[in-house]
Design an enzyme around this catalytic site. Sequence first.
Site, PDB file in Angstrom:
ATOM      1  N   TRP A 166       5.479   2.573   1.982  1.00 44.79           N
ATOM      2  CA  TRP A 166       4.623   3.183   2.993  1.00 44.79           C
ATOM      3  C   TRP A 166       3.312   2.441   3.180  1.00 44.79           C
ATOM      4  CZ3 TRP A 166       6.576   5.756   6.639  1.00 44.79           C
ATOM      5  CH2 TRP A 166       7.754   6.494   6.422  1.00 44.79           C
ATOM      6  N   ASP A 179      -4.247   7.284   2.056  1.00 47.59           N
ATOM      7  CA  ASP A 179      -3.073   8.054   2.475  1.00 47.59           C
ATOM      8  C   ASP A 179      -2.601   8.852   1.260  1.00 47.59           C
ATOM      9  OD1 ASP A 179      -0.581   9.019   3.165  1.00 47.59           O
ATOM     10  OD2 ASP A 179       0.196   7.114   3.907  1.00 47.59           O
ATOM     11  N   LYS A 235       5.345  17.301   2.393  1.00 47.19           N
ATOM     12  CA  LYS A 235       5.546  17.099   0.958  1.00 47.19           C
ATOM     13  C   LYS A 235       5.015  18.323   0.194  1.00 47.19           C
ATOM     14  CE  LYS A 235       6.625  12.752   1.895  1.00 47.19           C
ATOM     15  NZ  LYS A 235       8.006  12.278   1.999  1.00 47.19           N
TER      16      LYS A 235
END
Length: 360
Positions: free
Chosen positions: A102, A172, A196
């Site tokens: 990511w 992030d 999440k």
Amino acid sequence: MNELNFSGGPGVLPASVLAATQEAIIAVPEVGLSVLGISHRSDWFAAVVEEAERNIRRLLDLPDSHAILFLQGGATLQFSMIPMLLLRDTGKTAEYLRTGYWSAKSIPPARLEGEVRLLWDGESRGFRSLPKSEELFHAPDAAYFHYVSNETVEGIQFHEIPGLDSVRRVCDMSSDFLSRPIDTDRFDLIYAHAQKNLGPAGVTVVIIRRELLEPVPRGIPEILDYRAHLAAHSIYNTPPVFAIYVVLLVSRWLLNDIGGLDRMDAINRQKAETLYTIIDRYADIYEGRAAHEDRSRMNVVFRLPTAQLEAEFLRQASAEGFSGLKGHRSIGGIRASIYNAMTLDAVEALSRFMREFAGR
């Protein structure tokens, strides 16, 4: 079988939140209408946004210097919005860490806005570990420093905050936001999509230091301008009402049922240790992917000796009711995601299965 859903995302939700959500889909108690059909311009939804923000601020002990926004587009849109704000027309260089799947995705959009310096790249290590502070040579005049706190695919997580406090720090936190206490004053911008630890997909929480919004580069479309969303209290256009409402329910659960982030952190540590103990004990069967000191408390990633054995592990696990254990398509293997709502009982059940499978 929701409690045995070890998917990397969307992840499991607390049972009490699921029950309240089920009720709200039929009719929100205080409104009498389905949450799927209540106007985003209603007083009720304005109160939902206000309470969700207040609860997150309380959980993080967030100072007034930082604003909270509920945006759309996932973390992926933030890959572009952040450099539009902090890099465009500055003549400076942004610093990025490439620590996994990511963080690698976040870099190309930034390069569209200005110069990007890859401060550290973990590809040669197979993205199995994270850099030590002595390996990072920061520029004190960088536009900002960006990193991903927890790489969900590879199962590695920062347990200390990297970077210089004198340089704008952007993070992030999509897969470990609200999983542990953080020193929010050391961050200038934090972003986390919901699916999440926070709720269903559709909303992204952004925490931004207000002074970053003065001034703002020209040429940014209004819908991509944080100021427009701040002025509209996160209701600039039709927001994901349902997703934000579930975030509110999760924030209540963290405050009232769990008792805050210190307690949540203790539970998450116990869950992670339960699985890593089995991996270490049966090292001839389970190969942990991450370096020991960088192991994630959110995503436990491991392999078995052969592809055939991994397939058999997944087959038997599915027969026992365990879901979502197949590793990410980019690396394969096994991944047990143990986000906030994953119960210790469910983790212990998976631990028993892993022990019995190793014995067989």
